[in-house]
Every structure is written in C-alpha cells, then in structure tokens.
Design a protein around this motif. Structure first.
Motif, mmCIF file in Angstrom:
data_model
loop_
_atom_site.group_PDB
_atom_site.id
_atom_site.type_symbol
_atom_site.label_atom_id
_atom_site.label_comp_id
_atom_site.label_asym_id
_atom_site.label_seq_id
_atom_site.Cartn_x
_atom_site.Cartn_y
_atom_site.Cartn_z
ATOM 1 N N THR A 199 0.871 -1.181 0.000
ATOM 2 C CA THR A 199 0.000 0.000 0.000
ATOM 3 C C THR A 199 0.904 1.225 0.000
ATOM 4 O OG1 THR A 199 -0.094 -0.052 2.420
ATOM 5 C CG2 THR A 199 -1.930 -1.070 1.239
ATOM 6 N N GLY A 200 0.460 2.233 -0.640
ATOM 7 C CA GLY A 200 1.242 3.456 -0.680
ATOM 8 C C GLY A 200 0.341 4.639 -0.963
ATOM 9 N N GLY A 201 0.709 5.779 -0.401
ATOM 10 C CA GLY A 201 -0.076 6.979 -0.657
ATOM 11 C C GLY A 201 -1.512 6.842 -0.190
ATOM 12 N N ARG A 202 -2.415 6.967 -1.147
ATOM 13 C CA ARG A 202 -3.855 6.944 -0.832
ATOM 14 C C ARG A 202 -4.275 5.594 -0.257
ATOM 15 N NH1 ARG A 202 -8.580 6.022 -4.062
ATOM 16 N NH2 ARG A 202 -10.384 7.156 -3.225
ATOM 17 N N GLU A 203 -3.720 4.508 -0.756
ATOM 18 C CA GLU A 203 -4.083 3.183 -0.245
ATOM 19 C C GLU A 203 -3.639 3.015 1.210
ATOM 20 O OE1 GLU A 203 -2.837 -0.051 -2.681
ATOM 21 O OE2 GLU A 203 -3.580 0.872 -4.523
ATOM 22 N N SER A 204 -2.472 3.522 1.545
ATOM 23 C CA SER A 204 -1.984 3.445 2.913
ATOM 24 C C SER A 204 -2.902 4.228 3.849
ATOM 25 C CB SER A 204 -0.559 4.000 2.994
ATOM 26 O OG SER A 204 -0.072 3.933 4.318
ATOM 27 N N GLN A 205 -3.330 5.400 3.385
ATOM 28 C CA GLN A 205 -4.269 6.204 4.171
ATOM 29 C C GLN A 205 -5.587 5.461 4.370
ATOM 30 O OE1 GLN A 205 -4.632 9.925 2.076
ATOM 31 N NE2 GLN A 205 -2.481 10.458 2.343
ATOM 32 N N GLY A 206 -6.033 4.758 3.331
ATOM 33 C CA GLY A 206 -7.275 4.001 3.425
ATOM 34 C C GLY A 206 -7.172 2.855 4.411
ATOM 35 N N ALA A 207 -6.056 2.119 4.357
ATOM 36 C CA ALA A 207 -5.860 1.006 5.278
ATOM 37 C C ALA A 207 -5.815 1.500 6.718
ATOM 38 C CB ALA A 207 -4.569 0.257 4.942
ATOM 39 N N ARG A 208 -5.119 2.612 6.924
ATOM 40 C CA ARG A 208 -5.043 3.186 8.271
ATOM 41 C C ARG A 208 -6.414 3.643 8.744
ATOM 42 N NH1 ARG A 208 -0.997 4.948 11.391
ATOM 43 N NH2 ARG A 208 0.505 4.649 9.691
ATOM 44 N N ALA A 209 -7.191 4.224 7.847
ATOM 45 C CA ALA A 209 -8.525 4.704 8.214
ATOM 46 C C ALA A 209 -9.424 3.547 8.639
ATOM 47 C CB ALA A 209 -9.151 5.465 7.042
ATOM 48 N N VAL A 210 -9.360 2.446 7.906
ATOM 49 C CA VAL A 210 -10.179 1.277 8.239
ATOM 50 C C VAL A 210 -9.788 0.719 9.609
ATOM 51 C CG1 VAL A 210 -10.672 -1.126 7.626
ATOM 52 C CG2 VAL A 210 -10.649 0.638 5.848
ATOM 53 N N LEU A 211 -8.492 0.584 9.845
ATOM 54 C CA LEU A 211 -8.036 0.012 11.113
ATOM 55 C C LEU A 211 -8.271 0.968 12.283
ATOM 56 C CD1 LEU A 211 -4.746 -1.695 9.907
ATOM 57 C CD2 LEU A 211 -6.933 -2.773 10.463
ATOM 58 N N THR A 212 -8.183 2.270 12.034
ATOM 59 C CA THR A 212 -8.460 3.253 13.086
ATOM 60 C C THR A 212 -9.932 3.210 13.473
ATOM 61 O OG1 THR A 212 -6.671 4.716 12.354
ATOM 62 C CG2 THR A 212 -8.405 5.699 13.701
ATOM 63 N N ALA A 213 -10.804 3.116 12.465
ATOM 64 C CA ALA A 213 -12.244 3.040 12.740
ATOM 65 C C ALA A 213 -12.568 1.798 13.557
ATOM 66 C CB ALA A 213 -13.026 3.044 11.426
ATOM 67 N N ALA A 214 -11.928 0.679 13.206
ATOM 68 C CA ALA A 214 -12.156 -0.559 13.956
ATOM 69 C C ALA A 214 -11.649 -0.426 15.389
ATOM 70 C CB ALA A 214 -11.464 -1.726 13.258
ATOM 71 N N ALA A 215 -10.500 0.235 15.569
ATOM 72 C CA ALA A 215 -9.933 0.414 16.905
ATOM 73 C C ALA A 215 -10.858 1.243 17.790
ATOM 74 C CB ALA A 215 -8.564 1.082 16.808
ATOM 75 N N LEU A 216 -11.542 2.212 17.199
ATOM 76 C CA LEU A 216 -12.454 3.055 17.972
ATOM 77 C C LEU A 216 -13.583 2.239 18.598
ATOM 78 C CD1 LEU A 216 -12.751 6.233 15.705
ATOM 79 C CD2 LEU A 216 -11.590 6.039 17.920
ATOM 80 N N THR A 217 -13.977 1.149 17.943
ATOM 81 C CA THR A 217 -15.048 0.318 18.518
ATOM 82 C C THR A 217 -14.580 -0.333 19.813
ATOM 83 O OG1 THR A 217 -14.432 -1.683 17.259
ATOM 84 C CG2 THR A 217 -15.969 -0.142 16.204
ATOM 85 N N TYR A 218 -13.293 -0.689 19.882
ATOM 86 C CA TYR A 218 -12.760 -1.288 21.105
ATOM 87 C C TYR A 218 -12.612 -0.243 22.210
ATOM 88 C CZ TYR A 218 -11.813 -5.341 18.214
ATOM 89 O OH TYR A 218 -11.954 -6.423 17.370
ATOM 90 N N VAL A 219 -12.253 0.976 21.818
ATOM 91 C CA VAL A 219 -12.176 2.060 22.798
ATOM 92 C C VAL A 219 -13.560 2.334 23.372
ATOM 93 C CG1 VAL A 219 -11.663 4.505 23.123
ATOM 94 C CG2 VAL A 219 -10.156 3.098 21.706
ATOM 95 N N ALA A 220 -14.571 2.336 22.497
ATOM 96 C CA ALA A 220 -15.945 2.561 22.956
ATOM 97 C C ALA A 220 -16.389 1.442 23.886
ATOM 98 C CB ALA A 220 -16.883 2.653 21.757
ATOM 99 N N GLY A 221 -15.995 0.209 23.583
ATOM 100 C CA GLY A 221 -16.335 -0.918 24.450
ATOM 101 C C GLY A 221 -15.720 -0.767 25.830
ATOM 102 N N PHE A 222 -14.481 -0.302 25.884
ATOM 103 C CA PHE A 222 -13.827 -0.073 27.170
ATOM 104 C C PHE A 222 -14.521 1.047 27.934
ATOM 105 C CE2 PHE A 222 -10.765 2.484 29.602
ATOM 106 C CZ PHE A 222 -10.373 1.558 30.545
ATOM 107 N N ALA A 223 -14.859 2.131 27.232
ATOM 108 C CA ALA A 223 -15.539 3.256 27.882
ATOM 109 C C ALA A 223 -16.892 2.826 28.445
ATOM 110 C CB ALA A 223 -15.717 4.402 26.887
#
Length: 226
Positions: free
Chosen positions: A184-208
């Motif tokens: 992944t590079g450039g825009r694709e790297s940003q997309g992969a990070r965005a997907v994984l960040t969104a998924a991580a937020l669900t775990y943060v919400a679960g902890f909260a």
C-alpha cells in the motif's frame, strides 16, 4: 437497566458507540470499493503474510457474515469474512493483515493475548451473570449479591482493558507489513489506516462503556448500603 449515578453517561457512550459503528461501516464500505494496486485478495495477502512469518501451517478460511473476520487461537486458523476473503480491495488487505497480526502475536506468545485467551471463557460467563446478580441483589435487598455483581462488572472492564493493546498491536503489525512490503502506498496506505483506526475506535468505545457501567453499579452498591 437499573438507574444509577452514571446512567446518563452510559446513554451518551451508547449513542457514541452507534455513531462509531456507523463510521466503521462507512469507512470499510468506502475502501471496500477501492481495488488495491497489487490486485491481492484478502486471502492472498493473509497467505503471503503468514508464510513470510513462518506460519505456513496456519490456514486461511472464508466464513459467512459481515466483518466476521477473526483469528482463532485454539484452532490456529485465520478466518476472513467472504467479502474480504475474495475481494482485492484496500479494506480486505487491511482487515486480513490485522487478523494475521493476531496469528503472529500467538506465535510470539504476546502476554496480553495469552492472558485474554485464558480469561475469555470465565469472564464471558461472568459478564452474562453480572446484571442478573445486580438485579437480584437490588430487589432482594441483598448487598452481597450486589457486590458480587460489581466484581463481575470489574472483571468485564479488565477484559476490555486487556483487549486494547492486543488490537492496537495487531493493527500496528498490519500497517507495518503493508507499508514495509510496498503493498500500500499513498492513498491506499491512508485508506488502510482509516479502516483500522475506525475498527480500533469500537474497542475504545467498548472499554468506555465497561468503565461507565462499573462506575454506575458501584454507585448503586453504595446507595444500597446507605
């Protein structure tokens, strides 16, 4: 729900969780429609990443369901939802790499993953029993049951707390692999990070949510003793 001093906070976090789930669905869907430049499916990426990390004995299987992707540490299998297994999208690469990240954690015996595995079954049973014990204690005016419920809610918080570093580390491994291999590079790297960040937020919400519930039942327990 038994109303306590933190009930309003629980409602706020519940609404925030719904918003986060919606954000995850939108982000995953957006990048699920973008074909990665290497034209690799999630299954192909997972197989390649596993082999390069000395895990050629770990199979990659398709499973039904939406975002049902998971690594099974008991059977040593990477399970990808059919959409990600067969899709050559940016989302599929991100999710597949994340699940293989868990397989690598298992291989190196990451302490948090090992601890979560040992606690998963007993804590899941406790989380199911906790609300029942709390209700029974309140209606029967039996403070011992209430405090037992509080302890089990605390155990649930512990499980969510252990889960956070496990999930964050798997995403870190996924992004490092994808970017390090030039997949992944450039825009694709940003997309992969965005997907994984969104998924991580669900775990943060679960902890909260688990923290708010624990504070709420603590308030209920103390009020019952007054």
């Amino acid at each position: 729900m038994i109303f306590g001093p933190y009930t309003f906070l629980i409602l706020i976090i519940f609404v925030a969780s719904l918003l986060i789930q919606g954000y995850l669905s939108r982000t995953y869907g957006q990048w699920g429609n973008v074909r990665n430049s290497r034209n690799l499916t999630g299954a192909e990426l997972a197989r390649r990443m596993l082999d390069e990390n000395g895990l050629s004995n770990v199979p990659v299987n398709p499973v039904p369901g939406n975002l049902s992707d998971h690594y099974d540490p008991i059977r040593k299998v990477v399970n990808l939802s059919e959409a990600n297994y067969y899709s050559p999208s940016v989302s599929a690469l991100a999710v597949a790499a994340h699940e293989v990240g868990h397989a690598i954690q298992d291989k190196v015996r990451m302490p948090a993953l090992v601890l979560r595995g040992h606690l998963a079954v007993p804590l899941s049973l406790g989380m199911n029993l906790a609300p029942l014990l709390l209700l029974a204690g309140v209606f029967l005016h039996f403070t011992g049951l209430i405090w037992l419920g509080v302890i089990l809610f605390g155990a649930a918080l512990l499980f969510h707390l252990i889960t956070l570093p496990v999930e964050f580390d798997a995403s870190r491994r996924a992004l490092a692999y994808l970017n390090g291999r030039g997949l992944t590079g450039g825009r694709e790297s940003q997309g992969a990070r965005a997907v994984l960040t969104a998924a991580a937020l669900t775990y943060v919400a679960g902890f909260a949510m688990a923290l708010a519930q624990l504070l709420n039942v603590l308030g209920i327990a103390r009020s019952q003793e007054d």
